[in-house]
Design an enzyme around this catalytic site. Structure first.
Site, short mmCIF file in Angstrom:
data_model
loop_
_atom_site.label_atom_id
_atom_site.label_comp_id
_atom_site.label_asym_id
_atom_site.label_seq_id
_atom_site.Cartn_x
_atom_site.Cartn_y
_atom_site.Cartn_z
N HIS A 116 0.78 -11.54 3.14
CA HIS A 116 -0.16 -10.90 2.25
C HIS A 116 -1.05 -11.86 1.30
O HIS A 116 -2.17 -11.86 1.63
CB HIS A 116 0.48 -9.57 1.54
N TYR A 140 0.66 -1.18 -0.04
CA TYR A 140 0.11 -0.06 -0.10
C TYR A 140 0.89 1.30 0.16
O TYR A 140 0.26 2.49 0.06
CB TYR A 140 -0.94 0.14 1.29
P1 NAP Z 1 -14.09 -1.21 2.40
O1 NAP Z 1 -13.86 -0.71 3.70
O2 NAP Z 1 -15.13 -2.28 2.16
O3 NAP Z 1 -14.87 -0.11 1.89
C1 NAP Z 1 -14.33 1.17 1.52
C2 NAP Z 1 -14.96 1.97 0.61
O4 NAP Z 1 -16.49 2.35 1.51
C3 NAP Z 1 -14.58 3.48 0.64
O5 NAP Z 1 -14.90 3.80 -0.79
C4 NAP Z 1 -15.22 4.42 1.57
O6 NAP Z 1 -15.39 5.55 1.07
C5 NAP Z 1 -16.62 3.54 1.70
N1 NAP Z 1 -17.21 4.05 3.02
C6 NAP Z 1 -16.56 3.98 4.18
N2 NAP Z 1 -17.34 4.01 5.25
C7 NAP Z 1 -18.77 4.19 4.64
C8 NAP Z 1 -20.14 4.68 5.31
N3 NAP Z 1 -20.14 4.57 6.21
N4 NAP Z 1 -20.95 4.70 4.22
C9 NAP Z 1 -20.80 4.67 2.95
N5 NAP Z 1 -19.63 4.32 2.52
C10 NAP Z 1 -18.44 4.11 3.12
O7 NAP Z 1 -13.14 -1.83 1.23
P2 NAP Z 1 -11.50 -1.95 1.19
O8 NAP Z 1 -10.84 -0.57 1.40
O9 NAP Z 1 -11.26 -2.60 0.22
O10 NAP Z 1 -11.13 -2.89 2.50
C11 NAP Z 1 -10.74 -2.52 3.86
C12 NAP Z 1 -9.27 -2.56 4.06
O11 NAP Z 1 -9.19 -3.98 4.04
C13 NAP Z 1 -8.61 -1.93 3.16
O12 NAP Z 1 -8.31 -0.33 3.29
C14 NAP Z 1 -7.14 -2.64 3.31
O13 NAP Z 1 -6.71 -2.04 4.94
C15 NAP Z 1 -7.43 -4.07 3.79
N6 NAP Z 1 -7.47 -4.76 2.57
C16 NAP Z 1 -6.69 -6.07 2.64
C17 NAP Z 1 -6.78 -7.00 1.42
C18 NAP Z 1 -5.79 -8.00 1.53
O14 NAP Z 1 -5.38 -8.91 0.52
N7 NAP Z 1 -5.27 -8.32 2.64
C19 NAP Z 1 -7.42 -6.43 0.15
C20 NAP Z 1 -8.22 -5.46 0.30
C21 NAP Z 1 -8.31 -4.67 1.26
P3 NAP Z 1 -14.51 6.82 1.63
O15 NAP Z 1 -13.06 6.44 2.04
O16 NAP Z 1 -14.43 7.99 0.64
O17 NAP Z 1 -15.38 7.51 3.00
#
Ligand code: NAP
Length: 278
Positions: free
Chosen positions: A108, A50
């Site tokens: 990862h 990241y």
């Molecule tokens: P997520 O947390 O499911 O969704 C994030 C999205 O939802 C962003 O666009 C955010 O927008 C929006 N959001 C957040 N709160 C909200 C609410 N209350 N109402 C409406 N929309 C909302 O997706 P993600 O970022 O893919 O997953 C979370 C974390 O998991 C990542 O940031 C990363 O740290 C980790 N991850 C790990 C892997 C892995 O392979 N281990 C893969 C993917 C992700 P805004 O930010 O604009 O508010």
């Protein structure tokens, strides 16, 4: 009130919710993560890939009053699974965060075609022995990958961070992890890249409880004892996403949400059996 916690089979205690940081980088990333810490998040996700260990580490070390409670996470990329390279990468992660050690370090992706994840795991075990990291775990591991780590090293991961949201609830995997005492973290817990938060089942249950669709989905994770890692750039959503521990969904509501699951429910088709990330 602080965030509740969950305990792994080996007694490791982790916050029951964490903060996702993918795409939060640079000074704006530091500000956003610092805001999340002020809102009450104590578990912070991050990864070498990241390119934000610096931002997350800086926000964590500048937080006043809470540094001992903070669990900063990072993840070893697939291109660094060889033992010596993995250890050097972990050291570099520690240096980038500016912390004395990293709270939780994960592999990862397993990249099973390359087949070096057991070697990488022995490096994580050594990093823990040397005090570079406090806890070690994995991400995107299928149950059979975890079974192999345990069979070959005798060391059970504290955490497996996998894709979980109502379109991909991973019921069988959860049972397997529970049996082994491995805590499960959910990535994309809000189903980023999907229409989940507008799904009629979710919005109807949200309406019943007078909460937002995001809170409904997060309360479902909490009810299943999964640690969600929602990412939100702004403080309003950060606070909203943290305010989910008083929500009592009924068994029928939890079942209705789980029933949204489908075999091809992964948001980007990343099946760890074949998907590779370096
Ligand atoms: P997520 O947390 O499911 O969704 C994030 C999205 O939802 C962003 O666009 C955010 O927008 C929006 N959001 C957040 N709160 C909200 C609410 N209350 N109402 C409406 N929309 C909302 O997706 P993600 O970022 O893919 O997953 C979370 C974390 O998991 C990542 O940031 C990363 O740290 C980790 N991850 C790990 C892997 C892995 O392979 N281990 C893969 C993917 C992700 P805004 O930010 O604009 O508010």
């Amino acid at each position: 009130m602080g965030v509740p916690s969950l305990t792994a089979g080996d007694g490791t205690v982790l916050p029951a919710i964490g903060f996702g940081t993918y795409k939060l980088t640079g000074s704006a990333g530091v500000a956003s993560v610092a805001q999340a810490i002020r809102a009450g998040y104590r578990l912070l996700d991050s990864a070498v890939n990241y390119e934000n260990e610096g931002a997350v580490g800086r926000a964590a070390s500048s937080a006043t009053g809470v540094p001992d409670e903070l669990v900063v996470t990072s993840k070893l990329p697939g291109r660094r699974h060889r033992y010596a390279e993995a250890l050097a990468t972990i050291e570099e992660s520690v240096y980038r965060t500016g912390l004395d050690r990293i709270g939780l370090y994960l592999i990862h992706w397993p990249n099973p075609k390359v087949d070096r994840y057991v070697e990488a795991w022995t490096a994580l075990i050594e990093a823990r022995e040397r005090g570079l990291v406090r806890h070690i775990g994995v991400s995107n591991f299928l149950p059979e990958h975890i079974d192999r780590l345990v069979a070959e090293t005798g060391v059970v991961p504290v955490v497996n961070q996998i894709e979980i949201h109502p379109y991909f609830p991973q019921r069988e995997a959860l049972d397997h992890h529970r049996t082994l005492g491995v805590l499960v973290q959910a990535w994309s817990p809000l189903g980023r890249r999907s229409d989940l938060l507008g799904n009629p089942t979710i919005t109807a249950i949200a309406g019943e409880h007078g909460i937002s669709p995001a809170q409904t989905v997060l309360a479902w994770h909490v009810a299943r004892q999964v640690i969600p890692l929602p990412k939100a750039a702004g403080s309003e959503r950060q606070r909203e996403n943290l305010d989910v521990f008083g929500i009592a969904l009924s068994e029928a509501e939890i079942e209705a949400i789980t029933a949204l699951g489908r075999p091809d429910g992964r948001t980007a088709g990343q099946d760890p059996a074949v998907y590779e990330e370096f």
